[in-house]
Scaffold this motif. Structure first.
Motif, PDB file in Angstrom:
ATOM      1  N   ASN A 101       5.460  19.017  10.346  1.00 56.99           N
ATOM      2  CA  ASN A 101       5.043  20.397  10.107  1.00 56.99           C
ATOM      3  C   ASN A 101       6.150  21.239   9.490  1.00 56.99           C
ATOM      4  N   ASP A 104       6.311  20.518   5.788  1.00 53.65           N
ATOM      5  CA  ASP A 104       5.271  21.264   5.081  1.00 53.65           C
ATOM      6  C   ASP A 104       5.692  22.713   4.864  1.00 53.65           C
ATOM      7  N   VAL A 111       1.291  24.739   6.394  1.00 49.33           N
ATOM      8  CA  VAL A 111       1.096  23.443   7.040  1.00 49.33           C
ATOM      9  C   VAL A 111      -0.329  22.985   6.740  1.00 49.33           C
ATOM     10  N   ASP A 113      -3.592  21.333   7.659  1.00 43.96           N
ATOM     11  CA  ASP A 113      -4.441  20.908   8.776  1.00 43.96           C
ATOM     12  C   ASP A 113      -5.682  20.282   8.169  1.00 43.96           C
ATOM     13  N   SER A 132       0.015  16.044  13.894  1.00 44.14           N
ATOM     14  CA  SER A 132       1.291  16.569  14.408  1.00 44.14           C
ATOM     15  C   SER A 132       1.084  17.558  15.543  1.00 44.14           C
ATOM     16  N   ASP A 133       0.024  18.356  15.455  1.00 37.76           N
ATOM     17  CA  ASP A 133      -0.257  19.322  16.519  1.00 37.76           C
ATOM     18  C   ASP A 133      -0.438  18.610  17.856  1.00 37.76           C
TER      19      ASP A 133
END
Length: 150
Positions: A101, A104, A111, A113, A132-133
Motif C-alpha cells: 500500500n 501505491d 492505493v 482496491d 493488503s488490507d
C-alpha cells in the motif's frame, strides 16, 4: 528466511493483483465470483481505510513511510532470533501489506482496491478492499495475540 520470502512473495502477489485490476477492470465495471459473494471492481483510494485523511495525502504518505520503516526495523530485529513464530508471521503479514500500500501511495498517489463483499450488511457492500488490507488486519491481530500471550 521463510518470513522474508513470505514478505517478498506477498508483495509480488499483491502487485500482480493490483496490476490486473488496473488493466482489466474499467471504471464502474463489476464482476461477481464465488457465487456472487465477492465482487471484483477497481477503486482508487486516495486516503487510508474508509478514505480517512483523503484531503491530507502528504501527511498520510509520511505516516505510511514512518510506520512501514518502523515495522521493517522490528521485523529485521526479530527475523534472526529463534522462536516467536507467531510474532514473525504477524510482522510478515503487516510488512507485506504495508509495503504494497505504501508503494501505491508513493508511485500512484492512491492505493488500488479491487474487491468487495456481497453481504446482508449494506455498509460492508460499499467498502472496497485489497489483499493488503486483510494482511495488515490479520498481522495486527497476531501481534496483539502475541503480546497478550506473554
Amino acid at each position: 528466511m521463510f518470513y522474508l520470502l513470505f514478505v517478498i512473495f506477498f508483495v509480488m502477489l499483491e502487485y500482480g493483483l493490483k496490476t490486473y485490476a488496473e488493466k482489466k477492470l474499467g471504471d464502474g465495471q463489476t464482476f461477481s465470483i464465488l457465487k456472487g459473494k465477492i465482487r471484483l471492481c477497481r477503486y482508487h483510494n486516495e486516503g487510508a481505510f474508509l478514505n480517512l485523511m483523503e484531503s491530507r495525502k502528504k501527511v498520510l504518505l509520511l505516516i505510511s513511510l514512518i510506520l512501514t520503516g518502523m515495522i521493517t526495523l522490528l521485523f529485521l530485529l526479530t527475523l534472526f532470533h529463534r522462536g516467536n513464530r507467531l510474532l514473525k508471521l504477524g510482522l510478515s503479514l503487516l510488512l507485506g501489506g504495508a509495503f504494497s500500500n505504501t508503494y501505491d501511495r508513493l508511485k500512484k498517489k492512491y492505493v488500488v482496491d479491487y474487491f468487495s463483499f456481497n453481504s446482508p450488511f449494506p455498509a460492508l457492500n460499499r467498502m472496497v478492499f485489497n489483499l493488503s488490507d486483510f494482511a495488515i488486519l490479520i498481522g495486527s491481530l497476531l501481534l496483539v495475540a502475541t503480546s497478550l500471550s506473554k
